[in-house]
Design a protein around this motif. Structure first.
Motif, mmCIF file in Angstrom:
data_model
loop_
_atom_site.group_PDB
_atom_site.id
_atom_site.type_symbol
_atom_site.label_atom_id
_atom_site.label_comp_id
_atom_site.label_asym_id
_atom_site.label_seq_id
_atom_site.Cartn_x
_atom_site.Cartn_y
_atom_site.Cartn_z
ATOM 1 N N TYR A 229 9.053 0.871 0.388
ATOM 2 C CA TYR A 229 9.871 2.083 0.319
ATOM 3 C C TYR A 229 10.238 2.434 -1.115
ATOM 4 O O TYR A 229 11.393 2.676 -1.433
ATOM 5 C CB TYR A 229 11.128 1.946 1.182
ATOM 6 C CG TYR A 229 11.109 2.890 2.361
ATOM 7 C CD1 TYR A 229 11.351 4.250 2.193
ATOM 8 C CD2 TYR A 229 10.825 2.442 3.630
ATOM 9 C CE1 TYR A 229 11.320 5.122 3.255
ATOM 10 C CE2 TYR A 229 10.781 3.304 4.711
ATOM 11 C CZ TYR A 229 11.038 4.642 4.518
ATOM 12 O OH TYR A 229 10.997 5.515 5.581
ATOM 13 N N ASP A 230 9.235 2.457 -1.991
ATOM 14 C CA ASP A 230 9.447 3.013 -3.321
ATOM 15 C C ASP A 230 9.379 4.535 -3.240
ATOM 16 O O ASP A 230 8.626 5.106 -2.442
ATOM 17 C CB ASP A 230 8.375 2.501 -4.289
ATOM 18 C CG ASP A 230 8.614 1.070 -4.711
ATOM 19 O OD1 ASP A 230 9.737 0.755 -5.143
ATOM 20 O OD2 ASP A 230 7.682 0.256 -4.619
ATOM 21 N N PHE A 231 10.149 5.220 -4.082
ATOM 22 C CA PHE A 231 10.054 6.663 -4.211
ATOM 23 C C PHE A 231 8.658 7.015 -4.736
ATOM 24 O O PHE A 231 8.137 6.289 -5.593
ATOM 25 C CB PHE A 231 11.145 7.136 -5.181
ATOM 26 C CG PHE A 231 11.192 8.612 -5.404
ATOM 27 C CD1 PHE A 231 11.878 9.427 -4.538
ATOM 28 C CD2 PHE A 231 10.525 9.181 -6.480
ATOM 29 C CE1 PHE A 231 11.918 10.793 -4.733
ATOM 30 C CE2 PHE A 231 10.551 10.545 -6.686
ATOM 31 C CZ PHE A 231 11.251 11.355 -5.813
ATOM 32 N N ILE B 78 5.005 7.014 13.532
ATOM 33 C CA ILE B 78 6.003 5.949 13.331
ATOM 34 C C ILE B 78 5.708 5.156 12.063
ATOM 35 O O ILE B 78 5.790 3.934 12.045
ATOM 36 C CB ILE B 78 6.160 5.037 14.572
ATOM 37 C CG1 ILE B 78 4.841 4.393 15.034
ATOM 38 C CG2 ILE B 78 6.759 5.816 15.724
ATOM 39 C CD1 ILE B 78 5.000 3.410 16.196
ATOM 40 N N GLY B 79 5.390 5.876 10.979
ATOM 41 C CA GLY B 79 5.021 5.235 9.724
ATOM 42 C C GLY B 79 5.798 5.788 8.546
ATOM 43 O O GLY B 79 5.215 6.376 7.636
ATOM 44 N N GLY B 80 7.121 5.630 8.527
ATOM 45 C CA GLY B 80 7.917 6.078 7.394
ATOM 46 C C GLY B 80 7.686 5.202 6.181
ATOM 47 O O GLY B 80 7.232 4.064 6.276
ATOM 48 N N GLY B 81 8.010 5.721 5.008
ATOM 49 C CA GLY B 81 7.797 4.978 3.780
ATOM 50 C C GLY B 81 6.346 4.990 3.367
ATOM 51 O O GLY B 81 5.541 5.804 3.822
ATOM 52 N N LEU B 82 5.994 4.053 2.481
ATOM 53 C CA LEU B 82 4.616 3.919 2.027
ATOM 54 C C LEU B 82 4.135 2.517 2.391
ATOM 55 O O LEU B 82 4.507 2.002 3.437
ATOM 56 C CB LEU B 82 4.526 4.220 0.529
ATOM 57 C CG LEU B 82 4.832 5.685 0.173
ATOM 58 C CD1 LEU B 82 5.008 5.870 -1.322
ATOM 59 C CD2 LEU B 82 3.746 6.618 0.686
ATOM 60 N N ALA B 83 3.319 1.897 1.586
ATOM 61 C CA ALA B 83 2.726 0.627 1.992
ATOM 62 C C ALA B 83 2.450 -0.246 0.782
ATOM 63 O O ALA B 83 2.448 0.224 -0.353
ATOM 64 C CB ALA B 83 1.437 0.862 2.782
ATOM 65 N N ALA B 84 2.193 -1.522 1.035
ATOM 66 C CA ALA B 84 1.986 -2.485 -0.045
ATOM 67 C C ALA B 84 0.607 -3.101 0.055
ATOM 68 O O ALA B 84 0.464 -4.260 0.400
ATOM 69 C CB ALA B 84 3.061 -3.568 0.024
ATOM 70 N N MET B 85 -0.438 -2.313 -0.228
ATOM 71 C CA MET B 85 -1.780 -2.881 -0.193
ATOM 72 C C MET B 85 -2.478 -2.812 -1.538
ATOM 73 O O MET B 85 -3.275 -3.695 -1.863
ATOM 74 C CB MET B 85 -2.646 -2.211 0.871
ATOM 75 C CG MET B 85 -3.962 -2.972 1.083
ATOM 76 S SD MET B 85 -4.871 -2.539 2.567
ATOM 77 C CE MET B 85 -5.714 -1.074 2.024
ATOM 78 N N ASN B 86 -2.187 -1.821 -2.360
ATOM 79 C CA ASN B 86 -2.887 -1.688 -3.638
ATOM 80 C C ASN B 86 -2.174 -2.479 -4.736
ATOM 81 O O ASN B 86 -1.851 -1.972 -5.808
ATOM 82 C CB ASN B 86 -3.010 -0.217 -4.023
ATOM 83 C CG ASN B 86 -4.066 0.000 -5.086
ATOM 84 O OD1 ASN B 86 -5.138 -0.599 -5.031
ATOM 85 N ND2 ASN B 86 -3.763 0.838 -6.056
ATOM 86 N N ALA C 276 5.894 3.956 -9.135
ATOM 87 C CA ALA C 276 5.542 5.346 -8.833
ATOM 88 C C ALA C 276 4.311 5.448 -7.951
ATOM 89 O O ALA C 276 4.131 6.421 -7.219
ATOM 90 C CB ALA C 276 5.320 6.120 -10.130
ATOM 91 N N ASP C 277 3.427 4.427 -8.005
ATOM 92 C CA ASP C 277 2.208 4.416 -7.202
ATOM 93 C C ASP C 277 2.104 3.198 -6.289
ATOM 94 O O ASP C 277 1.053 2.969 -5.683
ATOM 95 C CB ASP C 277 0.974 4.458 -8.110
ATOM 96 C CG ASP C 277 0.788 5.816 -8.773
ATOM 97 O OD1 ASP C 277 1.253 6.810 -8.202
ATOM 98 O OD2 ASP C 277 0.193 5.866 -9.860
ATOM 99 N N LEU C 278 3.162 2.383 -6.177
ATOM 100 C CA LEU C 278 3.122 1.145 -5.406
ATOM 101 C C LEU C 278 1.849 0.361 -5.720
ATOM 102 O O LEU C 278 1.085 -0.037 -4.852
ATOM 103 C CB LEU C 278 3.211 1.433 -3.906
ATOM 104 C CG LEU C 278 4.626 1.667 -3.373
ATOM 105 C CD1 LEU C 278 5.028 3.127 -3.567
ATOM 106 C CD2 LEU C 278 4.729 1.306 -1.899
ATOM 107 N N THR C 279 1.619 0.161 -6.988
ATOM 108 C CA THR C 279 0.378 -0.418 -7.494
ATOM 109 C C THR C 279 0.704 -1.390 -8.621
ATOM 110 O O THR C 279 1.687 -1.206 -9.331
ATOM 111 C CB THR C 279 -0.542 0.714 -8.020
ATOM 112 O OG1 THR C 279 -0.975 1.504 -6.916
ATOM 113 C CG2 THR C 279 -1.751 0.184 -8.754
#
Length: 696
Positions: free
Chosen positions: A386-388, A357-365, A557-560
């Motif tokens: 939810y960045d590509f 139940i973990g769609g998308g990515l995350a915002a930690m880095n 691109a890297d949620l960074t």
């Protein structure tokens, strides 16, 4: 001749120390070892032990595998030039290791809360004192729970991690713009700056760089507090005279605070408050991914730590599996996307992964990240999640122009794990999960890499209990519809066993099972043929997704990176989100259809809506709906319900039990249900018959 054995022993010790050093866990301290679960035995695996302690690690900030960690260059270094961290560990292992199944199963705890025993064993507690029905223990797994999210507050028996604060090289504090969406469950005169829907009193707040919220900073920036009812509403600014950085308990004078905000009249539930302020002292949060990588490397390869303490669970040839639920599953995907499944010695950290139940990515880095936030339609809508890229398949995004896959880095280094990705119907409706297996414009199904299987658990909500044959609906007081009780515990057990067999014995798991464009089971919301059920509220909406502009310092691109634009402007073009088509009862057609869907007693959905909170109408966060069938034909005709009643579907108890037997037999043959769970479901059907589902 005696020198040869001694020389070999010395070489063995040297190689063990080298392995420990490469693993980057430098020290493991076990502070507590005790029988688990009161000494209870679990079949062939026998009794379990519980070990608790801490692991200490260090990373080389110049190593290519660590350079991607945001602000690693601003972290303090030890005498060896390394950046240090430490994490709490909680281990459940067979008391006789030889009786285990040879698999280390790591739990990426959810906001510090242990998940494995609740999800797979049906345990009611999350402190590892409740074995539930003992499933994981009977299977013989060694379970490793560890901290990876560094911004958690102490308390609640949360499993935590400690990392350093980033500072400029001259020692001055790092500052930046922070947006905090404040949501309260009940009226409160003051709250932590971090008080979001999922972060109430559990997540540390970034301190304000100045308590004087009226004085502009040198660049002219002034903090701003606004309020609105719904996400799309215009923001109404709250005058600066009405709020302050302070604690102000009712009836007491306000006390200035770097980490709290006080509002005249108090914060009210059902409102979205948004504070944009200048903060200081960001944590080097991305070290959490280093801990995810380094701990399995140490536990699988090192016999001892750098000071000679033995690895508490080392055995030759152990497989490493990792599981993450919801927020943890999204972080697991970003861990993979950023290349952390390759340890510093170039080896694969995990053989198998199960994002749940973990769609998308995350915002930690990200500098000043909020890793406890989510991706809701009304709540946390504008946080990066939810960045590509969205999919494990490499595809071109026509909106951003990038061509990427979540697997790009691990494929380049031959360190990709075998992946079983499991999600519920709610992740499709509210969590944009269709982007994981279609192109970004929803025009075609994507082919899947050979190391990936994707399973959608039809007609389920984000999380449920373990009731094998529910007769009473769970309460959902904020939602317009009753909540969905359709458990996915038993399906998840079967998928975990399939992943274990895949990694340990090369036995291929079942083919992916999810709705598809090609067969008409994945459609636009306005194409869903939902029946006209009396009293049912159904809106053909999704959780819209556009590209968010977080500023030039953010690498989407890297949620960074570093976010400058708050709130972020949304791009003009929407991604296309598709949803499951349904059968005549309104139950999902595509994916794994559990016994509760194949032999239904209700219409079960992956969507629900707020009744009054946030203005009503938006998705009721993480909740599905349940619309029970009428008990008799007379009841349904009186209500005007087009769905056959229970007595029409199952004229006798034997007919119902027979239908359950057939459904469980199909699921067992497909390897989506284990034999022991099938037997329990049949026994429950024999006990209860086609019992109506009642309101809570």
């Amino acid at each position: 001749m005696r020198l040869i054995p001694r020389a070999l022993a010395a070489l063995a010790l040297l190689f063990a120390c080298i392995a420990a050093a490469e693993a980057r866990i430098t020290r493991v301290e076990i502070t507590e070892t005790a029988p688990a679960f009161g000494g209870q035995a679990f079949g062939a695996a026998g009794a379990y032990e519980r070990l608790r302690g801490r692991a200490f690690g260090e990373v080389d900030p110049t190593h290519p595998g660590n350079a991607i960690i945001q602000d690693i260059a601003l972290a303090p270094r030890n005498a060896r030039g390394m950046v240090e961290y430490e994490t709490e560990i909680d281990i459940l292992r067979p008391a006789d290791p030889a009786r285990g199944n040879g698999a280390l199963l790591f739990d990426i705890v959810n906001r510090g809360n242990r998940v494995l025993l609740r999800l797979y064993n049906g345990a009611t507690r999350v402190d590892n004192t409740d074995a539930g029905d003992g499933f994981l223990m009977r299977q013989g797994y060694t379970l490793v729970f560890f901290g990876w999210q560094p911004d958690l507050l102490a308390g609640g028996d949360r499993v935590r991690m400690s990392v350093p604060v980033a500072r400029h090289h001259d020692g001055s504090p790092v500052t930046g713009t922070v947006r905090s969406e404040i949501v309260v469950p009940a009226a409160a005169p003051f709250v932590l700056l971090s008080s979001g829907n999922f972060t109430q009193q559990t997540h540390a707040a970034y301190p304000t760089a100045s308590r004087d919220h009226r004085a502009p900073f040198a660049d002219g920036f002034v903090p701003r507090l606004t309020v609105r009812t719904r996400e799309a509403d215009a923001r109404e600014e709250i005058p600066a005279a009405r709020w302050s950085f302070a604690q102000c308990p009712a009836g007491q004078a306000a006390t200035p605070s770097d980490t709290h905000i006080c509002l005249e009249g108090g914060f009210q539930p059902g409102r979205l408050y948004e504070l944009i302020y200048r903060a200081k002292d960001p944590l080097v949060l991305g070290l959490g991914y280093a801990a995810m990588r380094d701990l399995p490397a140490f536990m699988r390869h090192a016999r001892m730590d750098d000071s000679g303490r033995p690895n508490p669970i080392f055995r030759e040839g152990m497989a490493t599996l990792i599981h993450g639920t919801s927020q943890s599953g999204r972080n697991l995907r970003l861990f993979l996307h950023l290349g952390f499944n390759r340890d510093e010695a170039g080896r694969r950290a995990y053989d198998g992964m199960l994002p749940h139940i973990g769609g998308g990515l995350a915002a930690m880095n990200i500098r000043f990240a909020h890793p406890g936030r989510a991706w809701g339609e009304q709540i946390d809508h504008l946080y990066p999640a939810y960045d590509f890229p969205f999919a494990y398949t490499r595809v071109t995004d026509p909106i951003t122009g990038r061509t990427q896959s979540v697997l790009d880095r691990c494929e380049a280094t031959a360190t990709c794990p075998r992946i079983v990705h499991a999600a519920t119907a709610l992740e499709i409706w509210e969590g944009r999960q269709s982007l994981g297996f279609t192109d970004p414009l929803g025009e075609r199904d994507l082919p899947e890499p050979a190391n990936v299987r994707t399973y959608i658990l039809a007609s389920t909500q984000h999380s449920t209990g373990a009731d094998i044959h529910p007769t009473r609906l769970p309460a959902a007081t904020l939602c317009e519809n009753p909540s969905n009780p359709n458990t996915h515990l038993h399906t998840m057990r079967a998928l975990l066993v399939a992943l274990t067999d895949w990694t340990q014995r090369d036995r291929l798991p079942p083919p992916s099972a999810h709705p598809r464009i090609a067969d008409g089971t994945l459609v636009r919301p306005d194409q869903v043929r939902f029946p006209s059920i009396p009293g049912a509220v159904f809106r053909r909406t999704t959780n819209p997704l556009r590209v968010l502009d977080h500023g030039p310092g953010y690498n989407a691109a890297d949620l960074t990176g570093v976010i400058a634009n708050e709130p972020p402007p949304e791009g003009p073009r929407e991604y296309t989100l598709l949803v499951p088509q349904v059968d005549a009862d309104g139950n999902d057609l595509g994916g794994i259809r559990s016994v509760g869907v194949q032999v239904p007693r209700a219409t079960l959905t992956g969507w629900n809506y707020y009744r009054d909170r946030f203005g009503g109408g938006g998705f009721c966060n993480l909740q599905g709906s349940a619309f029970p069938f009428a008990a008799t034909r007379a009841d349904r005709e009186r209500a005007g319900d087009p769905r056959p009643s229970l007595e029409e579907r199952y004229p006798t108890r034997e007919a119902y039990v027979g239908a359950v037997r057939q459904a469980t037999s199909r699921l067992v043959a497909q390897r989506f249900l284990l034999e022991e769970d099938a037997a329990a479901m049949i026994a429950a059907a024999e006990r209860d018959g086609p019992a109506p589902m009642r309101a809570p």
